[in-house]
Design a protein around this motif. Sequence first.
Motif, short mmCIF file in Angstrom:
data_model
loop_
_atom_site.label_atom_id
_atom_site.label_comp_id
_atom_site.label_asym_id
_atom_site.label_seq_id
_atom_site.Cartn_x
_atom_site.Cartn_y
_atom_site.Cartn_z
N SER A 49 0.83 -1.21 0.00
CA SER A 49 0.00 0.00 0.00
C SER A 49 0.86 1.26 0.00
O SER A 49 0.52 2.26 -0.64
CB SER A 49 -0.92 0.01 1.23
N LYS A 50 1.97 1.20 0.71
CA LYS A 50 2.86 2.37 0.77
C LYS A 50 3.60 2.57 -0.55
O LYS A 50 3.93 3.70 -0.91
CB LYS A 50 3.86 2.19 1.91
N GLN A 51 3.90 1.47 -1.25
CA GLN A 51 4.69 1.57 -2.48
C GLN A 51 3.84 1.92 -3.71
O GLN A 51 4.30 2.58 -4.62
CB GLN A 51 5.40 0.24 -2.73
N PHE A 52 2.57 1.49 -3.70
CA PHE A 52 1.73 1.62 -4.89
C PHE A 52 0.71 2.73 -4.65
O PHE A 52 -0.25 2.57 -3.89
CB PHE A 52 1.03 0.28 -5.16
N ASP A 53 0.89 3.87 -5.32
CA ASP A 53 0.06 5.04 -5.03
C ASP A 53 -1.09 5.20 -6.03
O ASP A 53 -1.28 4.39 -6.94
CB ASP A 53 0.91 6.30 -4.97
N LEU A 54 -1.85 6.29 -5.85
CA LEU A 54 -3.04 6.54 -6.66
C LEU A 54 -2.67 6.77 -8.13
O LEU A 54 -3.40 6.35 -9.04
CB LEU A 54 -3.80 7.76 -6.11
N GLN A 55 -1.55 7.39 -8.40
CA GLN A 55 -1.11 7.60 -9.78
C GLN A 55 -0.84 6.27 -10.47
O GLN A 55 -1.20 6.08 -11.63
CB GLN A 55 0.15 8.46 -9.80
N ASP A 56 -0.22 5.33 -9.75
CA ASP A 56 0.02 4.00 -10.30
C ASP A 56 -1.30 3.32 -10.65
O ASP A 56 -1.43 2.67 -11.69
CB ASP A 56 0.78 3.14 -9.29
N ARG A 57 -2.29 3.46 -9.78
CA ARG A 57 -3.58 2.82 -10.00
C ARG A 57 -4.32 3.44 -11.18
O ARG A 57 -4.95 2.72 -11.98
CB ARG A 57 -4.44 2.91 -8.72
N THR A 58 -4.24 4.75 -11.30
CA THR A 58 -4.90 5.43 -12.42
C THR A 58 -4.33 4.96 -13.75
O THR A 58 -5.06 4.70 -14.71
CB THR A 58 -4.74 6.95 -12.28
N ARG A 59 -3.01 4.85 -13.82
CA ARG A 59 -2.35 4.37 -15.04
C ARG A 59 -2.77 2.93 -15.36
O ARG A 59 -3.03 2.57 -16.51
CB ARG A 59 -0.84 4.46 -14.87
N LEU A 60 -2.84 2.07 -14.34
CA LEU A 60 -3.22 0.67 -14.54
C LEU A 60 -4.65 0.57 -15.07
O LEU A 60 -4.91 -0.20 -16.01
CB LEU A 60 -3.09 -0.08 -13.21
N VAL A 61 -5.56 1.33 -14.49
CA VAL A 61 -6.95 1.31 -14.96
C VAL A 61 -7.04 1.76 -16.41
O VAL A 61 -7.71 1.14 -17.23
CB VAL A 61 -7.84 2.20 -14.05
N GLN A 62 -6.34 2.85 -16.74
CA GLN A 62 -6.36 3.35 -18.12
C GLN A 62 -5.82 2.32 -19.10
O GLN A 62 -6.42 2.05 -20.15
CB GLN A 62 -5.53 4.64 -18.22
N GLY A 63 -4.66 1.71 -18.76
CA GLY A 63 -4.06 0.72 -19.65
C GLY A 63 -4.97 -0.47 -19.87
O GLY A 63 -5.12 -0.96 -21.00
N LEU A 64 -5.58 -1.00 -18.81
CA LEU A 64 -6.45 -2.16 -18.95
C LEU A 64 -7.72 -1.84 -19.71
O LEU A 64 -8.21 -2.66 -20.51
CB LEU A 64 -6.79 -2.72 -17.56
N MET A 65 -8.28 -0.67 -19.48
CA MET A 65 -9.47 -0.27 -20.24
C MET A 65 -9.16 -0.25 -21.74
O MET A 65 -9.93 -0.75 -22.55
CB MET A 65 -9.96 1.11 -19.78
#
Length: 534
Positions: A49-65
């Motif tokens: 949780s400390k290593q993986f931030d909101l920016q990382d999650r936003t990029r992952l969602v965009q890429g998978l979509m």
Amino acid sequence: MEQQRLTYQETGQFSKLVLDYLEQAPALESFYHRPPKLESLEAQIQEKSKQFDLQDRTRLVQGLMNQYKSASALSPEIESRINALGNQQTFTVTTGHQLNLFTGPLYFLYKIIGTIKLAEQYQRACPDQTFIPVFWMASEDHDFEEISHFKTKGHKIQWDLNSSGPVGRLSTESLKAVRTDLAEIWDKSEKGEFLLSLFDQAYQSGRSLAQATRILVHALFKDDPLLVIDGDDPVLKTGFSTVVHNELSQGLCAQAIKRTTDALVQQGYHKQVHPRQINLFYCQDGLRERLIKDSDGFSVDQTALKFSQDELLKLVESEPQNFSPNALLRPLYQESILPNLAYLGGSAEVAYWLQLGECFKACQVTFPMVYLRNSVALFPEKAMRKVESMNMTLSNLFLKEQDLSRQCVGSNSNLPIDFGPQKKHLKQQFTDLYDLASRTDPSFLGAVAAQEKKQLKGLDRLEQRLMRAEKRKNADLIQRLLKQREYLFPEGILQERKENMSWGFFELGLDFLALLKKHIDPSDQRFLTLIFKS
């Protein structure tokens, strides 16, 4: 359905490194972060949780979509799963594999089922979080020969294609000929029609192999909350660009991997993958070749392409999709762009993950819990009864052929073939002779030792001659036993590495996957054999 479980050591199919890892041997403790146990889960969640931030999650969602839309595979259920990855309480459990034609070997399924079941176990343990199982496609692999075939009903199905570059980008257009062959082999049976419908659903004209594999995996696991990820993606690779930059400018990963690999070798283990000075490939226009550092900068293996370091580092920022990790850096890429807690892989994968500890630390990426995937064998009940009628057990079948033959003869011969008692008696006699010689004339000790060696060798030769004679007498019995062993080792190769999933459907029926899901348990680190009625 009857099941039997053997320890991995009993099967004789796994390396010392993997067996020691499963036993959490002290010699390996420094090569991984946390043991693959539920007790490690909460600490792993907190650290990730400390290593993986909101920016990382936003990029992952965009890429998978983008990936699912381009494959025309975005359903409301899948869209909901992808969006859930934007929530900081959502984590993944991952496995991965090559894009084998029609799944390739059986363990393709075992990996995915184990990952789904592991995510379920995590969900029960921590209901306040969400855990999504992920299948990572090795779409950047360029070993087409390894993925281009599978076996079904005694036929080798071969995809004939002149290919180059990442296999995930290949068009499935030329698979029409394969489809024609399968229609003849699988005939009009219910099982054959089901399998053919899966093939048609996945390998439609106009799709890439990565898109087709995504469709096939979801068709097989349509009732499971699975996501499929293609790492060959420009959006996702922006999350890995810092690691690529450091590898090219400092050799950071290469140095760290070498230190860990050398330490493993010093402990007496073999390295699974050879680390290189630069652990990256360059991809462009159907090309995927190693990047090599030289005196002028960098060159691309097997080509005339050359770059200065500045040119290449600028490309990392502008065209991240042109850089592809090798087998050793692929795990680091995966863990850099996923909120991942655990990876489930085969014995070779476990081995090369253990080469990466220092690399993860150097790149400040959390090392996941690494699980050995489940190994499963499917064995007909009729064959099991035949084995038992020969006074043999399932574990005997995992012996090498020569040892199995000896065991068979020993279990069925009326003669005492084992000369162990005679050898023990002989050694006792020589113990007395050694004592006598030492008290009479110590110079006789050498003569006594030579005589002992000679007589023991003589007993060995007699034992071997008797064994050969009994093998000839029981040749038919041995051949019948070896015939049953072929279910576990078709063509001498472990079943899960040789047979395709189509074999499972034809042998066990259309509920094949449901049966596997019922019995596979990723927390049970034993070799599972399912004994089915045929």
